[in-house]
Scaffold this active site. Sequence first.
Site, PDB file in Angstrom:
ATOM      1  N   ARG A   1     -32.893 -43.103  14.615  1.00 11.56           N
ATOM      2  CA  ARG A   1     -33.366 -43.402  15.976  1.00 11.56           C
ATOM      3  C   ARG A   1     -34.247 -42.291  16.529  1.00 11.56           C
ATOM      4  NH1 ARG A   1     -28.346 -43.935  19.248  1.00 11.56           N
ATOM      5  NH2 ARG A   1     -27.689 -42.396  17.727  1.00 11.56           N
TER       6      ARG A   1
ATOM      7  N   ASN B 275     -28.454 -48.253  18.012  1.00 15.43           N
ATOM      8  CA  ASN B 275     -27.530 -48.706  16.989  1.00 15.43           C
ATOM      9  C   ASN B 275     -26.865 -49.991  17.439  1.00 15.43           C
ATOM     10  OD1 ASN B 275     -27.994 -46.483  15.351  1.00 15.43           O
ATOM     11  ND2 ASN B 275     -26.218 -45.358  16.071  1.00 15.43           N
TER      12      ASN B 275
END
Length: 89
Positions: free
Chosen positions: A18, A36
């Site tokens: 990320r 997520n």
Amino acid sequence: MSAARFIVSGKVQGVWFRASTREQAIALGLRGHARNLADGTVEVLAVGEPAAIDALADWLGRGPPQARVDGLRRGQADGGSAPPGFLIG
């Protein structure tokens, strides 16, 4: 402006995926988010110029060195709800 939603599967959680996605997106002038999901995948919303979204898609197919991308799904998205900047959730 265009928008796309990506679902990235493989070894993509716990490997700086990320944060690396955020760096790539900012460098490409995109806004959106990377987060997520409970099933172990990462969702990416990207809003910006089509060529920049395509470039991010190419990168998402590889990910950072620590990741292993097994699958990448791309769909249309509504960019109206995207935050300013690029957030990690």
